[in-house]
Write a protein that holds these residues in place. Sequence first.
Motif, PDB file in Angstrom:
ATOM      1  N   SER A  10       0.835  -1.194   0.000  1.00  0.00           N
ATOM      2  CA  SER A  10       0.000   0.000   0.000  1.00  0.00           C
ATOM      3  C   SER A  10       0.875   1.251   0.000  1.00  0.00           C
ATOM      4  CB  SER A  10      -0.896   0.001   1.238  1.00  0.00           C
ATOM      5  OG  SER A  10      -0.111   0.160   2.418  1.00  0.00           O
ATOM      6  N   GLU A  11       0.259   2.389  -0.257  1.00  0.00           N
ATOM      7  CA  GLU A  11       1.013   3.646  -0.220  1.00  0.00           C
ATOM      8  C   GLU A  11       1.606   3.888   1.156  1.00  0.00           C
ATOM      9  OE1 GLU A  11      -1.087   7.014  -1.631  1.00  0.00           O
ATOM     10  OE2 GLU A  11      -1.618   6.117  -3.560  1.00  0.00           O
ATOM     11  N   LYS A  12       0.856   3.532   2.194  1.00  0.00           N
ATOM     12  CA  LYS A  12       1.371   3.723   3.549  1.00  0.00           C
ATOM     13  C   LYS A  12       2.567   2.810   3.814  1.00  0.00           C
ATOM     14  CE  LYS A  12      -2.812   5.475   5.782  1.00  0.00           C
ATOM     15  NZ  LYS A  12      -3.792   5.285   6.875  1.00  0.00           N
ATOM     16  N   GLU A  13       2.524   1.587   3.287  1.00  0.00           N
ATOM     17  CA  GLU A  13       3.665   0.683   3.464  1.00  0.00           C
ATOM     18  C   GLU A  13       4.878   1.179   2.684  1.00  0.00           C
ATOM     19  OE1 GLU A  13       2.284  -3.812   3.997  1.00  0.00           O
ATOM     20  OE2 GLU A  13       1.110  -2.779   2.449  1.00  0.00           O
ATOM     21  N   LEU A  14       4.657   1.654   1.478  1.00  0.00           N
ATOM     22  CA  LEU A  14       5.771   2.204   0.705  1.00  0.00           C
ATOM     23  C   LEU A  14       6.422   3.371   1.429  1.00  0.00           C
ATOM     24  CD1 LEU A  14       4.220   2.063  -2.879  1.00  0.00           C
ATOM     25  CD2 LEU A  14       6.176   0.736  -2.061  1.00  0.00           C
ATOM     26  N   GLU A  15       5.607   4.168   2.097  1.00  0.00           N
ATOM     27  CA  GLU A  15       6.151   5.272   2.881  1.00  0.00           C
ATOM     28  C   GLU A  15       6.893   4.744   4.105  1.00  0.00           C
ATOM     29  OE1 GLU A  15       7.118   9.055   4.313  1.00  0.00           O
ATOM     30  OE2 GLU A  15       6.426   8.404   2.333  1.00  0.00           O
ATOM     31  N   ARG A  16       6.322   3.738   4.748  1.00  0.00           N
ATOM     32  CA  ARG A  16       6.937   3.181   5.956  1.00  0.00           C
ATOM     33  C   ARG A  16       8.315   2.579   5.650  1.00  0.00           C
ATOM     34  NH1 ARG A  16       4.750   0.873  10.868  1.00  0.00           N
ATOM     35  NH2 ARG A  16       6.273  -0.519  11.809  1.00  0.00           N
ATOM     36  N   TYR A  17       8.416   1.903   4.517  1.00  0.00           N
ATOM     37  CA  TYR A  17       9.646   1.180   4.193  1.00  0.00           C
ATOM     38  C   TYR A  17      10.528   1.937   3.207  1.00  0.00           C
ATOM     39  CZ  TYR A  17       6.982  -2.721   6.197  1.00  0.00           C
ATOM     40  OH  TYR A  17       6.245  -3.524   7.021  1.00  0.00           O
ATOM     41  N   LYS A  18      10.333   3.231   3.067  1.00  0.00           N
ATOM     42  CA  LYS A  18      11.069   3.960   2.033  1.00  0.00           C
ATOM     43  C   LYS A  18      12.578   3.926   2.239  1.00  0.00           C
ATOM     44  CE  LYS A  18      10.632   8.586   4.160  1.00  0.00           C
ATOM     45  NZ  LYS A  18      10.085   9.960   3.950  1.00  0.00           N
ATOM     46  N   HIS A  19      13.035   3.862   3.490  1.00  0.00           N
ATOM     47  CA  HIS A  19      14.488   3.850   3.721  1.00  0.00           C
ATOM     48  C   HIS A  19      15.114   2.495   3.354  1.00  0.00           C
ATOM     49  CE1 HIS A  19      14.403   7.865   5.248  1.00  0.00           C
ATOM     50  NE2 HIS A  19      13.600   7.552   6.257  1.00  0.00           N
ATOM     51  N   PRO A  20      14.566   1.339   3.801  1.00  0.00           N
ATOM     52  CA  PRO A  20      15.146   0.079   3.322  1.00  0.00           C
ATOM     53  C   PRO A  20      14.962  -0.107   1.818  1.00  0.00           C
ATOM     54  CG  PRO A  20      13.208  -0.340   4.690  1.00  0.00           C
ATOM     55  CD  PRO A  20      13.563   1.102   4.859  1.00  0.00           C
ATOM     56  N   ILE A  21      13.847   0.370   1.252  1.00  0.00           N
ATOM     57  CA  ILE A  21      13.641   0.264  -0.190  1.00  0.00           C
ATOM     58  C   ILE A  21      14.738   1.009  -0.946  1.00  0.00           C
ATOM     59  CG2 ILE A  21      12.134   1.073  -2.066  1.00  0.00           C
ATOM     60  CD1 ILE A  21       9.739   0.271  -0.330  1.00  0.00           C
ATOM     61  N   ALA A  22      15.234   2.099  -0.346  1.00  0.00           N
ATOM     62  CA  ALA A  22      16.258   2.918  -1.010  1.00  0.00           C
ATOM     63  C   ALA A  22      17.650   2.303  -0.955  1.00  0.00           C
ATOM     64  CB  ALA A  22      16.287   4.312  -0.371  1.00  0.00           C
ATOM     65  N   VAL A  23      17.856   1.270  -0.157  1.00  0.00           N
ATOM     66  CA  VAL A  23      19.168   0.625  -0.070  1.00  0.00           C
ATOM     67  C   VAL A  23      19.483  -0.052  -1.401  1.00  0.00           C
ATOM     68  CG1 VAL A  23      20.490  -1.213   1.056  1.00  0.00           C
ATOM     69  CG2 VAL A  23      19.030   0.295   2.420  1.00  0.00           C
ATOM     70  N   PRO A  24      20.661   0.163  -1.970  1.00  0.00           N
ATOM     71  CA  PRO A  24      21.019  -0.479  -3.235  1.00  0.00           C
ATOM     72  C   PRO A  24      20.840  -1.996  -3.171  1.00  0.00           C
ATOM     73  CG  PRO A  24      22.644   1.183  -2.679  1.00  0.00           C
ATOM     74  CD  PRO A  24      21.731   1.078  -1.497  1.00  0.00           C
ATOM     75  N   GLY A  25      20.165  -2.550  -4.169  1.00  0.00           N
ATOM     76  CA  GLY A  25      19.917  -3.983  -4.210  1.00  0.00           C
ATOM     77  C   GLY A  25      18.636  -4.406  -3.531  1.00  0.00           C
ATOM     78  N   MET A  26      17.977  -3.500  -2.833  1.00  0.00           N
ATOM     79  CA  MET A  26      16.733  -3.839  -2.146  1.00  0.00           C
ATOM     80  C   MET A  26      15.544  -3.508  -3.062  1.00  0.00           C
ATOM     81  SD  MET A  26      17.539  -5.083   0.909  1.00  0.00           S
ATOM     82  CE  MET A  26      16.224  -4.765   2.069  1.00  0.00           C
ATOM     83  N   GLY A  27      14.966  -2.327  -2.908  1.00  0.00           N
ATOM     84  CA  GLY A  27      13.872  -1.939  -3.778  1.00  0.00           C
ATOM     85  C   GLY A  27      12.528  -2.463  -3.307  1.00  0.00           C
ATOM     86  N   ALA A  28      11.469  -1.984  -3.945  1.00  0.00           N
ATOM     87  CA  ALA A  28      10.110  -2.374  -3.574  1.00  0.00           C
ATOM     88  C   ALA A  28       9.854  -3.854  -3.837  1.00  0.00           C
ATOM     89  CB  ALA A  28       9.088  -1.519  -4.324  1.00  0.00           C
ATOM     90  N   GLY A  29      10.529  -4.416  -4.836  1.00  0.00           N
ATOM     91  CA  GLY A  29      10.337  -5.835  -5.133  1.00  0.00           C
ATOM     92  C   GLY A  29      10.752  -6.723  -3.980  1.00  0.00           C
ATOM     93  N   LEU A  30      11.889  -6.443  -3.363  1.00  0.00           N
ATOM     94  CA  LEU A  30      12.322  -7.231  -2.214  1.00  0.00           C
ATOM     95  C   LEU A  30      11.413  -6.983  -1.021  1.00  0.00           C
ATOM     96  CD1 LEU A  30      14.145  -9.157  -0.746  1.00  0.00           C
ATOM     97  CD2 LEU A  30      15.719  -7.274  -0.293  1.00  0.00           C
ATOM     98  N   GLN A  31      10.930  -5.749  -0.871  1.00  0.00           N
ATOM     99  CA  GLN A  31      10.014  -5.481   0.231  1.00  0.00           C
ATOM    100  C   GLN A  31       8.745  -6.301   0.081  1.00  0.00           C
ATOM    101  OE1 GLN A  31      11.175  -3.303   2.768  1.00  0.00           O
ATOM    102  NE2 GLN A  31       9.555  -4.447   3.808  1.00  0.00           N
ATOM    103  N   GLU A  32       8.310  -6.512  -1.140  1.00  0.00           N
ATOM    104  CA  GLU A  32       7.158  -7.378  -1.393  1.00  0.00           C
ATOM    105  C   GLU A  32       7.490  -8.834  -1.063  1.00  0.00           C
ATOM    106  OE1 GLU A  32       6.043  -6.669  -5.420  1.00  0.00           O
ATOM    107  OE2 GLU A  32       4.861  -4.891  -4.925  1.00  0.00           O
ATOM    108  N   THR A  33       8.726  -9.237  -1.381  1.00  0.00           N
ATOM    109  CA  THR A  33       9.151 -10.597  -1.032  1.00  0.00           C
ATOM    110  C   THR A  33       9.076 -10.806   0.473  1.00  0.00           C
ATOM    111  OG1 THR A  33      10.621 -10.736  -2.949  1.00  0.00           O
ATOM    112  CG2 THR A  33      11.083 -12.225  -1.116  1.00  0.00           C
TER     113      THR A  33
END
Length: 275
Positions: A10-33
């Motif tokens: 969700s948009e709220k989750e994307l906001e919550r995890y924006k810092h780990p998502i920004a780590v090189p090699g991570m991204g939203a795809g890994l957050q979904e995993t």
Amino acid sequence: MNQQLPYMLSEKELERYKHPIAVPGMGAGLQETLKNARILVIGAGGLGSPLIQYLSAAGVGVIGIADYGVILEEDLHRQPLFNMQDLRKHKAKMAASRLFSLNPWNKHYPFLLQVRPDNAVQVISGFDLVIDCSQHRATHLVVSDACLLQDKPFITGEVHNWVAWWGGFNMLLDNGSRSGSYRCNELQVDEFRNFDAGAMGATHGATALLMVNEVIKYLAGVPGLAGKMHSFNYLHQQFEKTELALDATGVAAVKERGLLTADEYGLEVVPDVED
């Protein structure tokens, strides 16, 4: 141009995890995993409580917490997930409650039971990965054998005084085979055990975080946990990583015979918890 599929976050989750998502090699795809992962953690004590805390904070979507024990004041120095008002309450239930308040986007399921031969296969069946933080040899063997029967990846570890170890057992390797089981590597594990009295809080917490880091890497497909045993001597700042052995004959024997009895594992069965 191919239309990009929407994220399941969700948009709220994307906001919550924006810092780990920004780590090189991570991204939203890994957050979904991570959100899709279903992990069972056995034991919510000194090793398990910080481990589930950071798994939940990282965004692991489903976390099962199996523990039949209650919270004691003498253990709070290494179980900071709990508070004084939690004394004598069930660890699994209080852990699930605390984790929901930490991250309501995940599901946290408490299992108020002892994992033993008559229920182990059923308990682990709904999970993708099993982490045993019981720090109890007989329980390690029961869970290891149950994971072998269902081809579940299995992580376990212990902390003894200043020395910790953890390993990735029965995990898929690059060649399609599986790494050795806990049972295959008992002699290697025993070299890192020290049963002198005492338990440090910081060593348990630090080990749990190192294990969580390896779990995240494993879910991301980064080599390093499968087929390896890690150890760390906190007193002398010495880190070791060794290969796990595979006893194919022993693994085949476990799959053929199934689980043993509690007596054969040396497991003392405790009465079921009355909630």
